[in-house]
Design an enzyme around this catalytic site. Sequence first.
Site, short mmCIF file in Angstrom:
data_model
loop_
_atom_site.label_atom_id
_atom_site.label_comp_id
_atom_site.label_asym_id
_atom_site.label_seq_id
_atom_site.Cartn_x
_atom_site.Cartn_y
_atom_site.Cartn_z
N SER A 266 0.83 -1.20 0.00
CA SER A 266 0.00 0.00 0.00
C SER A 266 0.87 1.25 0.00
O SER A 266 2.08 1.20 0.24
CB SER A 266 -0.90 0.01 1.24
OG SER A 266 -0.11 0.22 2.41
N LYS A 267 0.22 2.38 -0.25
CA LYS A 267 0.91 3.68 -0.19
C LYS A 267 1.52 3.88 1.19
O LYS A 267 2.64 4.40 1.32
CB LYS A 267 -0.08 4.79 -0.53
CG LYS A 267 0.43 6.20 -0.31
CD LYS A 267 -0.65 7.22 -0.55
CE LYS A 267 -0.25 8.60 -0.10
NZ LYS A 267 -0.04 8.71 1.35
N ARG A 268 0.80 3.46 2.22
CA ARG A 268 1.29 3.61 3.59
C ARG A 268 2.60 2.85 3.79
O ARG A 268 3.50 3.31 4.48
CB ARG A 268 0.22 3.12 4.57
CG ARG A 268 0.53 3.44 6.03
CD ARG A 268 -0.66 3.06 6.91
NE ARG A 268 -1.85 3.81 6.56
CZ ARG A 268 -3.09 3.41 6.80
NH1 ARG A 268 -3.30 2.25 7.38
NH2 ARG A 268 -4.11 4.16 6.47
N ASP A 271 5.36 4.92 2.29
CA ASP A 271 5.69 6.05 3.18
C ASP A 271 6.52 5.57 4.36
O ASP A 271 7.49 6.22 4.77
CB ASP A 271 4.41 6.71 3.69
CG ASP A 271 3.61 7.39 2.58
OD1 ASP A 271 4.21 7.65 1.52
OD2 ASP A 271 2.41 7.65 2.78
#
Length: 510
Positions: A266-268, A271
Site C-alpha cells: 500500500s501507499k502507507r 511512506d
Amino acid sequence: MSHKKVRVRFAPSPTGGLHLGGVRTVLFNYLFARQHKGDFVLRIEDTDQTRYVPGAEEYIYECLRWCGLNPDESPEVGGPFAPYRQSERKESYRQYAEQLVKSGHAYYAFDTQEELEEMRTRLKTPENPSPQYNHEVRKKMRNSITMEDAEVQDLLAKNTPHVIRINMPANIDLTFTDMVRGEVTFNTSTVDDKVLLKADGMPTYHLAVVVDDYLMKITHAFRGEEWLPSAPVHILLWKYLGWESHMPEWAHLPLILKPDGNGKLSKRDGDRLGFPVYAMNWTDPKSQELTKGFREMGFLPEAFINMLAMLGWNDGTGQEIFTLDELIEKFSIDRVHKAGAKFDFEKAKWFNHQYILHKDNETLASLFQPVLDEKGIKADLPYIVKVTALVKDRCYFVNDIWEHGFFFFERPKGYDEAAVLPKWNDDKAAFFSAWSEQLVGLTSASDVELENAFKALAAERNLKMGDVQLPFRIMLTGGKFGPPVFNIVATLGVEETRARIANGLAAFTK
C-alpha cells in the site's frame, strides 16, 4: 485462443495516484495485445462521482505516456467504441438493468439508508459482524420481491429513490476457467445481491464492466485477484443478459505484496519504508499532500517496466533484463504466478542501475540537466555528458549523478582535513605549487598524460605517489571519493584544477 481479434482493456477509476500494481495490469494487457496483434483499450470508470478526483484522469494518461504503454483507444485518442468514459455512457446502462428486472434476474430496492443501517444493526452477531443484503435478507426488506406490484409501480411513478439489485440465486456452484488460476468454483450463497444501478442512475462497477466489455468486444480481461470474489456476479450477468458466448477470458493477476509478504503493498507501506508505490508524483488536490513517484525518484521508464514484468512473471530461462520488444515476444500468461509477488525495492534499484549502465550518456545527461537547473547551476550538455560517463557506474538513479559528481559543478565548501593535515608538510606544499605551474603547459593533456606528468614530478621530488595523490583528490573534491583523480582533472580542465589547488593549499598550509 479464439479466432476473434484480441481486445483487452485497462479500466481505472480517476480517484488518485496510479499504484504500481495498476501499471503492471496495464503492462500485461499491453504485452498480450501486442503479441496477438490486438487492441489495447483505456476506459475510464468514473461512475462513482463521490470518489472522482480532478486531475486524476490526466495523470493516468501521463503515466501511460511515460511508461510507453500507449492505448489504441481511449477518451484522449478516441476510437470506434467511443465514448470511453463511463459517465458519458450513463444512459446506456439503465436499459440493461431494466431488462434484468423484467427477466426476474434483478429487482427494485426502495430501502432508505436508515433502513439499511437498521438491518445491519439488527442482524449483526459475533459470527456475522457485517450482514449483507443477500438471498435471505432481501425477503425482509422493501423491494419488488416482497412488495405488491401495484405498490412498486406507484413508487416508480412517484420517482421514489431506488436502486436495482441482482437477484442472486441460492446455493448454486458456478465454475469458470481462469487463465492464471485454472478452474475456479464459487457458491452463490457466499455472494450478496450487489447493487447494479444506483439511485442517481449511475451503474456500479458490476453492471458497467459487463455491459462495456460486451459493447466494446473485449476478448480478454486482466485484473487483480482482489476482484475474484466478484466473478460470480459477473458470470451471472453475462448469462442473464444473453451474452454468455461473448464473455471474455479472465486472468486474475497475483497481488503485489509488502516486502515481508504479509499483505498487499500500500501507499502507507511506501511512506513507512521510504520508497514510492505510485508511477509518478501525485499531489492530492484537497490536502495538497505530495506522494512521491518512481519517475521523480529517478527511475528510467524502461527499468520500471522491466521490474514490473518480473513481479509475478518470468520466461523460465532465468533472464531478468528485457526490452519492451523482448517482453512482447516472450510474455506468456501461462507463466504468470498464482501466488503474490513480494516487492523488493533493492531489486527495483538494481534494475534501474542496469539500465543506467547501458543507457547512452547523452540521454542520461539530458535527464539530469533539470537537477542542475533546480540548483541554479549552469553547465553545457557536453560537459554534463563527460561527468555522467565518469559517475554513472555508481548511480542507481539519474538524480544520483549529483551525489556522486557534485564536485564537478561546484568547488569544495570544505575539506577532509583529518585525512591530509597529519602528514602535510612544506615539501608537499612545494610539490603542489610546482604541479600547478606545470599544469599551465598541459591544457590539452589526456588523463593518462596528466597522471604520467604527476608521477614524474613526484619522483623528481622524492615523494611517493600515495603521499600526494590523496591530498590532490581532496583538493579537487573535498573528500576521499570520486572517479579516478586524473579523469577528474581532465574533465575540470587546467584552469579550474589550478584554482582548486590554490584553495587547497590555503586550507592546508596554516
